[in-house]
Design an enzyme around this catalytic site. Sequence first.
Site, PDB file in Angstrom:
ATOM      1  N   PHE A   5       0.879  -1.175   0.000  1.00 11.35           N
ATOM      2  CA  PHE A   5       0.000   0.000   0.000  1.00 11.35           C
ATOM      3  C   PHE A   5       0.915   1.223   0.000  1.00 11.35           C
ATOM      4  O   PHE A   5       1.678   1.417   0.953  1.00 11.35           O
ATOM      5  CB  PHE A   5      -0.818  -0.102   1.288  1.00 11.35           C
ATOM      6  CG  PHE A   5      -1.698   1.044   1.690  1.00 11.35           C
ATOM      7  CD1 PHE A   5      -3.040   1.067   1.318  1.00 11.35           C
ATOM      8  CD2 PHE A   5      -1.218   2.061   2.510  1.00 11.35           C
ATOM      9  CE1 PHE A   5      -3.876   2.083   1.756  1.00 11.35           C
ATOM     10  CE2 PHE A   5      -2.055   3.077   2.948  1.00 11.35           C
ATOM     11  CZ  PHE A   5      -3.388   3.080   2.568  1.00 11.35           C
TER      12      PHE A   5
ATOM     13  N   THR B  21       5.663  -1.066   3.415  1.00 12.40           N
ATOM     14  CA  THR B  21       5.777  -2.435   3.947  1.00 12.40           C
ATOM     15  C   THR B  21       5.430  -3.453   2.856  1.00 12.40           C
ATOM     16  O   THR B  21       4.471  -3.251   2.102  1.00 12.40           O
ATOM     17  CB  THR B  21       4.801  -2.601   5.136  1.00 12.40           C
ATOM     18  OG1 THR B  21       5.091  -1.597   6.099  1.00 12.40           O
ATOM     19  CG2 THR B  21       4.934  -3.972   5.788  1.00 12.40           C
TER      20      THR B  21
ATOM     21  N   LEU C 110       1.125   4.957   0.143  1.00 10.33           N
ATOM     22  CA  LEU C 110       0.565   6.289   0.367  1.00 10.33           C
ATOM     23  C   LEU C 110       1.671   7.269   0.785  1.00 10.33           C
ATOM     24  O   LEU C 110       1.877   8.303   0.151  1.00 10.33           O
ATOM     25  CB  LEU C 110      -0.522   6.221   1.457  1.00 10.33           C
ATOM     26  CG  LEU C 110      -1.175   7.555   1.845  1.00 10.33           C
ATOM     27  CD1 LEU C 110      -1.896   8.184   0.664  1.00 10.33           C
ATOM     28  CD2 LEU C 110      -2.163   7.353   3.002  1.00 10.33           C
ATOM     29  N   THR C 111       2.412   6.920   1.850  1.00 10.18           N
ATOM     30  CA  THR C 111       3.399   7.842   2.425  1.00 10.18           C
ATOM     31  C   THR C 111       4.515   8.160   1.426  1.00 10.18           C
ATOM     32  O   THR C 111       4.945   7.295   0.669  1.00 10.18           O
ATOM     33  CB  THR C 111       4.016   7.216   3.694  1.00 10.18           C
ATOM     34  OG1 THR C 111       2.947   6.816   4.547  1.00 10.18           O
ATOM     35  CG2 THR C 111       4.902   8.206   4.429  1.00 10.18           C
TER      36      THR C 111
ATOM     37  N   GLU D  21       0.435   3.896  10.357  1.00 14.68           N
ATOM     38  CA  GLU D  21      -1.028   3.938  10.143  1.00 14.68           C
ATOM     39  C   GLU D  21      -1.677   5.056  10.958  1.00 14.68           C
ATOM     40  O   GLU D  21      -2.782   4.899  11.491  1.00 14.68           O
ATOM     41  CB  GLU D  21      -1.676   2.569  10.394  1.00 14.68           C
ATOM     42  CG  GLU D  21      -1.126   1.554   9.400  1.00 14.68           C
ATOM     43  CD  GLU D  21      -1.938   0.307   9.216  1.00 14.68           C
ATOM     44  OE1 GLU D  21      -3.174   0.355   9.339  1.00 14.68           O
ATOM     45  OE2 GLU D  21      -1.326  -0.728   8.916  1.00 14.68           O
TER      46      GLU D  21
ATOM     47  N   THR E 108      -0.130   8.607  13.321  1.00 18.53           N
ATOM     48  CA  THR E 108       0.611   8.791  14.574  1.00 18.53           C
ATOM     49  C   THR E 108      -0.359   9.006  15.744  1.00 18.53           C
ATOM     50  O   THR E 108      -1.552   9.252  15.547  1.00 18.53           O
ATOM     51  CB  THR E 108       1.523  10.028  14.480  1.00 18.53           C
ATOM     52  OG1 THR E 108       0.690  11.183  14.322  1.00 18.53           O
ATOM     53  CG2 THR E 108       2.504   9.931  13.310  1.00 18.53           C
ATOM     54  N   SER E 109       0.192   8.954  16.957  1.00 15.90           N
ATOM     55  CA  SER E 109      -0.646   9.197  18.144  1.00 15.90           C
ATOM     56  C   SER E 109      -1.252  10.602  18.089  1.00 15.90           C
ATOM     57  O   SER E 109      -2.400  10.807  18.511  1.00 15.90           O
ATOM     58  CB  SER E 109       0.190   9.047  19.422  1.00 15.90           C
ATOM     59  OG  SER E 109       0.505   7.693  19.623  1.00 15.90           O
TER      60      SER E 109
HETATM   61  C1  FAD Z   1       8.038   0.664   9.722  1.00 14.82           C
HETATM   62  C2  FAD Z   1       7.047   1.509   8.989  1.00 14.82           C
HETATM   63  C3  FAD Z   1       6.190   0.922   8.069  1.00 14.82           C
HETATM   64  C4  FAD Z   1       5.302   1.720   7.334  1.00 14.82           C
HETATM   65  N1  FAD Z   1       4.514   1.138   6.353  1.00 14.82           N
HETATM   66  C5  FAD Z   1       3.789   1.953   5.530  1.00 14.82           C
HETATM   67  C6  FAD Z   1       3.093   1.405   4.388  1.00 14.82           C
HETATM   68  O1  FAD Z   1       3.074   0.189   4.163  1.00 14.82           O
HETATM   69  N2  FAD Z   1       2.438   2.271   3.553  1.00 14.82           N
HETATM   70  C7  FAD Z   1       2.423   3.612   3.759  1.00 14.82           C
HETATM   71  O2  FAD Z   1       1.819   4.318   2.952  1.00 14.82           O
HETATM   72  N3  FAD Z   1       3.058   4.152   4.841  1.00 14.82           N
HETATM   73  C8  FAD Z   1       3.749   3.361   5.702  1.00 14.82           C
HETATM   74  N4  FAD Z   1       4.424   3.903   6.771  1.00 14.82           N
HETATM   75  C9  FAD Z   1       4.399   5.346   6.955  1.00 14.82           C
HETATM   76  C10 FAD Z   1       3.631   5.810   8.183  1.00 14.82           C
HETATM   77  O3  FAD Z   1       2.263   5.622   7.993  1.00 14.82           O
HETATM   78  C11 FAD Z   1       4.032   7.287   8.406  1.00 14.82           C
HETATM   79  O4  FAD Z   1       5.383   7.268   8.880  1.00 14.82           O
HETATM   80  C12 FAD Z   1       3.139   7.995   9.386  1.00 14.82           C
HETATM   81  O5  FAD Z   1       1.860   8.174   8.841  1.00 14.82           O
HETATM   82  C13 FAD Z   1       3.713   9.373   9.773  1.00 14.82           C
HETATM   83  O6  FAD Z   1       4.064  10.114   8.647  1.00 14.82           O
HETATM   84  P1  FAD Z   1       5.534  10.770   8.567  1.00 14.82           P
HETATM   85  O7  FAD Z   1       6.523   9.727   8.907  1.00 14.82           O
HETATM   86  O8  FAD Z   1       5.672  11.454   7.279  1.00 14.82           O
HETATM   87  O9  FAD Z   1       5.561  11.830   9.752  1.00 14.82           O
HETATM   88  P2  FAD Z   1       5.057  13.353   9.638  1.00 14.82           P
HETATM   89  O10 FAD Z   1       3.710  13.387   9.042  1.00 14.82           O
HETATM   90  O11 FAD Z   1       6.130  14.166   9.017  1.00 14.82           O
HETATM   91  O12 FAD Z   1       4.952  13.718  11.189  1.00 14.82           O
HETATM   92  C14 FAD Z   1       6.074  14.071  11.996  1.00 14.82           C
HETATM   93  C15 FAD Z   1       5.549  14.434  13.384  1.00 14.82           C
HETATM   94  O13 FAD Z   1       4.668  15.566  13.289  1.00 14.82           O
HETATM   95  C16 FAD Z   1       3.410  15.248  13.852  1.00 14.82           C
HETATM   96  N5  FAD Z   1       2.336  15.911  13.112  1.00 14.82           N
HETATM   97  C17 FAD Z   1       2.149  15.942  11.774  1.00 14.82           C
HETATM   98  N6  FAD Z   1       1.030  16.643  11.486  1.00 14.82           N
HETATM   99  C18 FAD Z   1       0.501  17.037  12.680  1.00 14.82           C
HETATM  100  C19 FAD Z   1      -0.654  17.788  13.053  1.00 14.82           C
HETATM  101  N7  FAD Z   1      -1.521  18.262  12.139  1.00 14.82           N
HETATM  102  N8  FAD Z   1      -0.868  18.015  14.366  1.00 14.82           N
HETATM  103  C20 FAD Z   1      -0.027  17.518  15.312  1.00 14.82           C
HETATM  104  N9  FAD Z   1       1.086  16.803  15.016  1.00 14.82           N
HETATM  105  C21 FAD Z   1       1.339  16.560  13.715  1.00 14.82           C
HETATM  106  C22 FAD Z   1       3.298  13.722  13.730  1.00 14.82           C
HETATM  107  O14 FAD Z   1       2.350  13.198  14.644  1.00 14.82           O
HETATM  108  C23 FAD Z   1       4.729  13.316  14.029  1.00 14.82           C
HETATM  109  O15 FAD Z   1       4.945  13.297  15.424  1.00 14.82           O
HETATM  110  C24 FAD Z   1       5.261   3.116   7.568  1.00 14.82           C
HETATM  111  C25 FAD Z   1       6.116   3.690   8.520  1.00 14.82           C
HETATM  112  C26 FAD Z   1       7.000   2.915   9.207  1.00 14.82           C
HETATM  113  C27 FAD Z   1       7.942   3.575  10.191  1.00 14.82           C
END
Ligand code: FAD
Length: 384
Positions: free
Chosen positions: A123, A158, A125-126, A366, A368-369
Amino acid sequence: MDFALAPEQEEFRKTVRAFAEEVVAPRAEAMDRAEELDEAVLDQMAGMGLFGLPFPERYGGMGADYLTLCLAIEELARVDSSVAITLEAAVGLGAAPIYRFGSEEQRQRWLRPLASGEQIGAFGLTEPGGGSDAGALRTRARLAGGQWVVDGAKAFITNAGLRRSGLVTVAAVTGERPDGRGEISNVIVPAGTPGYQVGRTYSKIGWHASDTRELVFEDCRVPEENLVGERGAGLANFLRTLEEGRIAVAALATGLCQGCVDECVKYARERHAFGQPIASFQAVAFKIADMEMCAHTARLAYQQAAARLVAGQPFSKEAAIAKLYGSEAAVACAREAVQVHGGYGYINEFPVARFYRDAKVLEIGEGTSEVMRILISRALGIDS
Ligand SMILES: Cc1cc2nc3c(=O)[nH]c(=O)nc-3n(C[C@H](O)[C@H](O)[C@H](O)COP(=O)(O)OP(=O)(O)OC[C@H]3O[C@@H](n4cnc5c(N)ncnc54)[C@H](O)[C@@H]3O)c2cc1C
């Protein structure tokens, strides 16, 4: 209210627990060290029908429901989170969008091999530029001569680099909406398509045996009929997929909490200090009691969210609560489980050391907190 599982679900849970204890647990440390899943484990999971659990039999699935999938994920995570997330991502993220939003023809063609476990889907998306702001995608797909031409990159994906990885469903900007924002659609890119490059595995804190990669698309062409769902509905469809997926991640977190409880009960009975088992010290026993409270509460939360999903009721808030609670509980349980094990808790041969490294990502993937708290507060009508 009925909090009991159906007899066949209870039986199934026992079957997966036996598989987890007899087949997965003995290999968990080696897979973690090798940073690779044992293909024989995936073969057995496929043989048990785990990859097709919630899909109808006419697509090669088992015809069970989402709660049953969650039970399997919980039991696997009790011994090995990498194996559990491989199943969660394969079914909840890789196959589910094709089942839910794909055409009948797409289900027959793409879902069948995913449901049998012969192939695994991913999947996408990110992106390297951001995950939480899912609408701000940069990957583009344009129509040219009856083909989608995909250009862009995806991060942290993943299950895209396994031997049996068959496809990735990519979210891409396919045009502009009347409000000026990008029109987002989802397109299937089969493994091996020219222009689709799967990068090296990331070196991660935990989930070592789970496959996570960066993907690059350069002039990558796939047939027009690889569009999944309606053009422009891509973001809504992926967000809906993630909502369901959160329940499964909460089940995974519950399994990790339970694994901490079970390892600690065993260890605290065997380990002696000051002439008695450490379990007889209230400071130790209370830590384990708190872990049990976490596992119990996390389980109720995910099972209630899953029950709502299965009953066709709204479940978004409940899924966010289950994911938020479960993931934070898992991090807390793993930290205390290491503490109960003392110095051995810091040694990788002990499962709790792996649980500690594996727990943190549950607060990130999926959604963040912080994003979970945004969703819950929005459901309460207090958009911050
Ligand atoms: C091991 C692993 C497997 C993964 N597998 C997949 C996958 O299969 N497919 C896929 O598409 N993605 C996948 N991901 C991606 C994952 O879903 C994202 O890492 C996650 O959604 C956070 O996005 P980011 O890393 O860009 O962090 P960012 O969006 O850059 O966030 C950074 C920080 O800012 C905070 N933040 C951002 N916006 C706000 C807001 N509006 N208000 C308050 N705080 C905020 C976040 O909570 C976080 O603490 C995976 C990630 C990991 C680590």
